[in-house]
Scaffold this active site. Structure first.
Site: not given
Lengths: 594, 250
Positions: A520-522
């Site tokens: 979820t590392h956007l």
């Protein structure tokens, strides 16, 4: 006609880590702060009550704590000429929903940053020459240095109650032979808690990594290795490795979250108000378009409410911040054809690869034991810790065993070639579940001219506003880096002497796939920088165009890090809050002259 | 899907929720009396029941969503996807049909947290994930009917009436997309059936599956123990058997 609320000094959109940190800092400064969170109220009680929370189906599989896509999602396409389709079910990434945001259900891997990555373009040009960076790669410097951020990294670790082992403190080596990372930058202080224990899987990785000549260290973890009281007076209990960490509310009060580590202190402040179930539609600007007057949101009953404020903080998840800027007309939208504009520019992700190792029956990895931030890693190929010259790609990757807890519905894994059902599947499942482990190359991801965010022309949210559109695909640099890293992790995996390996890496021609979880590392879309032509916010995360709007979060990263982003997100938020407190309040206006 | 269907779904969801409340309350009290209200009164009896139960008639549970024909299909199919065999009880004995039926009366059944606005592009590349307008209730209703029709044309019988080897062959053809349905892609139907079967085999029994904790026993997963402070560093088999949210032990 919207109902108007009493004017606040500050309105904060979103109550995850950045919203909570800003709320704490700005209430300390004496300001009247209202935080609007679009999801419901959530806290350790009742959302993390044992035993109800020990329920894989409800949390990991039915995704109780994650964003409700029926109300809003993103659309995704691979290229500029494609038609984007909505992300109808959660898959590749899992943004949060509710008080605490993704900070309530995260894992807790709590890194700082490799200093090189804060000045990535300058560093590569200096060491390898301008021609080394491929055409179309738009990496750039953050505009802030590790030395400037160090006190804020230190304070954030103390707020989070982070467990870890320093390598050097004020120049003195303290971490040799005790789990420190020899590639880590200098620190002003030790971690607030010593490293957590290592799972057996992490021990296997540690031994194998050392055997092939790498330098294993204990992951810095925002899961407590012992009891702890943070600077806000909030108490945490010791993590017991329950294995229900990522995707769950911690029932042991051991995983740092905005709800556990900051909200109890904020509740004591009479000048703070948290309003859950308040979905912000837009930031309102004055007639000149250069000053925000507040926000408009929809409350739980569906009424439009206007909240006036002198300062607006966009503290939502990365892509929600970008969308709100686009919906509100803050900053010029980015155009990938001309390269003009800034909002939506430099959208980047994480370049993951995973290797799973399967062992004989006498090796018990017990993957149900785990803590989200726990593990052993190596940085020998992270950042620019090795010579990229002969390899011709930009970017690095830490490798690790990070056994966060693997449960049987989602975590059953069998060697390649095993049938998916029937007696053969069942026998393999019985033989492999407690005898396998997983390791990752958590690769940095670079930004490119045509990976960007804008508003979708077709699909709308539940309120009739356009969805955000992601234009995104893997590039040649990403594939080649991924393959290089897989080769290095594979050496570690083979040194463990497994009976079988499964390698999940990228192959030439692979397209971005929305279906399987990556991270979820956007990053990016509202990036920070020194030049208003190539960044949406300045080094204090202040909009270049609307000076009373600040935009903390990974939306400010010009490209993706090798490490997990939360530590840098938290430090940058404290850094920006300090600038608001010490500079902006005295003299409201641009903190950096364009 | 009509508005009536959705209302019906909500009503049955409420009904199921209400029946669950006492169970949750008991577990929340920490007294561990929850086992008294579940279908299997004691592991030994459950085991005997499991061994005695012929496929398709495994439980006294009355389906809420499935028709009798659909129920027969689901009972037969899950018994092949995770069969009872030398490694222990399978999906039927674990109560997977009940689990799936109950799931089809929850918000999951109507895709309540999925983005379901059009336009739909059903033939999108697989990288874009699920793009159909069907929700799980539709996938089961249309998929079971299509699979039974297909079996009728292929083998002259409904799926549940086929012998085990033929059932395996039919499921393999669905899995590979070699069976073609009009109403729902066969591969999509198969993937929901298989995914939900595994969920029901390994979930906490509070959801109706994993009866007798048979799924957890198969893989030595300790369930809701959730405290491994003294076992973190040990590369040894974890010796304590599983426990469920309601306090059932195996």
């Amino acid at each position: 006609m919207a109902n108007a609320m009493k004017k606040a000094d500050v309105v904060i959109v979103g109550f995850g880590w950045t919203g909570a940190i800003m709320a704490k800092e700005l209430t300390e400064a004496g300001l009247q702060v209202v935080a609007l969170e679009r999801g419901p109220m959530r806290d350790t009680y009742p959302d993390g009550s044992y035993p109800q929370v020990i329920d894989e189906l409800t949390y990991s599989i039915r995704k109780k704590l994650f964003q409700d896509l029926s109300r809003e999602t993103v659309t995704i396409r691979h290229g500029l000429d494609d038609v984007a389709l909505p992300n109808r079910q959660l898959g590749a990434f899992l943004p949060g929903d509710g008080v605490g945001g993704a900070g309530l259900h995260w894992s807790g891997v709590h890194f700082r940053v490799d200093p090189v990555e804060l000045r990535l373009r300058s560093h590569y040009e200096e060491r390898y020459g301008k021609g080394f960076i491929p055409d179309g790669m738009t990496i750039q410097d953050f505009g802030v240095s590790y030395e400037e951020l160090e006190p804020y990294f230190d304070f954030a670790e103390k707020v989070f109650g982070t467990s870890g082992q320093a390598w050097t403190v004020k120049g003195e080596t303290v971490g040799q032979g005790s789990g420190g990372n020899p590639f880590a930058p200098d620190r002003s202080d030790h971690f607030p808690l010593p490293s957590q224990k290592n799972t057996y899987s992490a021990q296997l990785f540690q031994q194998a990594a050392a055997a092939v000549g790498y330098h294993p260290y204990n992951l810095p973890s925002a899961n407590t290795s012992g009891p702890y009281t943070n600077p806000y007076g909030v108490q945490m209990g010791p993590c017991n490795f329950c294995g229900f960490c990522s995707g769950y509310v911690c029932y042991m009060y051991s995983k740092a979250s905005p709800n556990l580590n900051i909200l109890p202190a904020l509740r004591q402040a009479p000048n703070f108000e948290l309003r859950p179930n308040s979905h912000v539609l837009r930031v309102n600007l004055d007639s000149s378009g250069s000053r925000a007057t507040g926000v408009t949101y929809v409350d739980a009953q569906g009424r439009e409410v206007e909240q006036p404020a002198d300062i607006v903080i966009l503290g939502a998840f990365q892509f929600h911040n970008v969308r709100l800027m686009l919906l509100s007309g803050i900053g010029k939208p980015y155009d990938p054809k001309t390269g003009d504009g800034v909002v939506g520019r430099n959208f980047a992700y994480q370049n993951m690869a995973t290797i799973k190792a399967y062992f004989d029956q006498d090796v018990h990895t017990n993957p149900f034991i785990g803590a989200g931030g726990n593990g052993v890693a190596v940085d020998d190929f992270n950042a620019d810790n090795f010579d990229h010259g002969p390899h011709g790609f930009v970017g690095g990757s830490p490798f690790w065993v990070n056994q966060a807890g693997t449960r049987p519905i989602g975590g059953i894994s069998n060697p390649p070639g095993t049938p998916a059902w029937g007696s053969a599947w069942k026998r393999a499942t019985a033989e492999n579940y407690t005898h396998h482990l997983s390791m990752d190359a958590h690769g940095a991801h670079q930004s490119y001219r045509d990976n960007y965010l804008d508003l979708d022309p077709t699909y709308k949210d539940a309120y009739g506003q356009p969805l955000l559109r992601m234009t995104f695909d893997w590039k040649d640099n990403d594939i080649r880096m991924n393959q290089f890293m897989v080769g290095k992790v594979r050496r570690i995996a083979e040194a463990m002497n497994p009976k079988a390996l499964a390698i999940l890496g990228k192959q030439p021609g692979d397209r971005f796939n929305t279906q399987s979880y990556q991270t979820t590392h956007l990053n990016g879309g509202a990036i920070m920088g020194s030049d208003p032509k190539t960044s949406a916010v300045n080094r204090y995360l202040q909009s270049w165009d609307v000076h009373n709007v600040f935009v903390p979060g990974a939306s400010a990263f010009p490209q993706g890090l090798g490490y997990n982003p939360t530590g840098l997100v938290a430090a940058l938020t404290y850094w920006a809050a300090r600038a608001i407190r010490e500079q902006y309040l005295k003299n409201p206006g641009p903190l950096v002259q364009a | 899907m009509s508005a009536d269907d959705i209302l019906d779904s909500r009503r049955s969801f409420l009904r199921k929720s209400l029946t669950l409340i006492p169970v949750v309350t008991v577990a929340g009290s920490g007294i561990g009396l929850g086992a008294a209200v579940v279908a299997d009164p004691a592991p030994a009896q459950a085991k005997a029941r499991d061994e005695a139960a012929p496929a398709g008639s495994g439980t006294a549970y009355q389906p809420v969503f499935f028709t009798a024909e659909e129920w027969a299909f689901v009972n037969a199919a899950v018994a092949r996807l995770i069969p009872a065999d030398a490694t222990g009880p399978g999906a039927l004995e674990a109560g997977v049909p009940e689990y799936i039926d109950r799931q089809l009366t929850t918000p999951y059944a109507t895709g309540a947290t999925w983005y379901m606005q059009g336009p739909f592009v059903a033939d999108a590349a697989p990288e874009f994930g699920y793009q159909l307008r069907l929700v799980p209730r539709d996938i089961y209703r249309l998929g079971i009917a299509a699979a039974d029709d297909w079996c009728g044309r292929q083998y002259g019988k409904r799926f549940a009436e086929l012998d085990a080897a033929t059932q395996d062959q039919a499921l393999g053809l669905l899995e590979a997309g070699k069976a073609t349905f009009d109403a729902v892609p066969a591969k999509v139907f198969f993937s929901y059936l298989l995914t939900n079967t595994k969920e029901g085999f390994f979930c906490d029994p509070i959801h109706g599956g994993n009866k007798g904790l048979v799924g957890w026993k198969l893989v030595n997963f300790p369930g809701a123990r959730a405290d491994f402070m003294d076992w973190v560093e040990r590369g040894e088999r974890y010796p304590i058997p599983p426990v469920s949210i309601r306090g059932e032990r195996a």
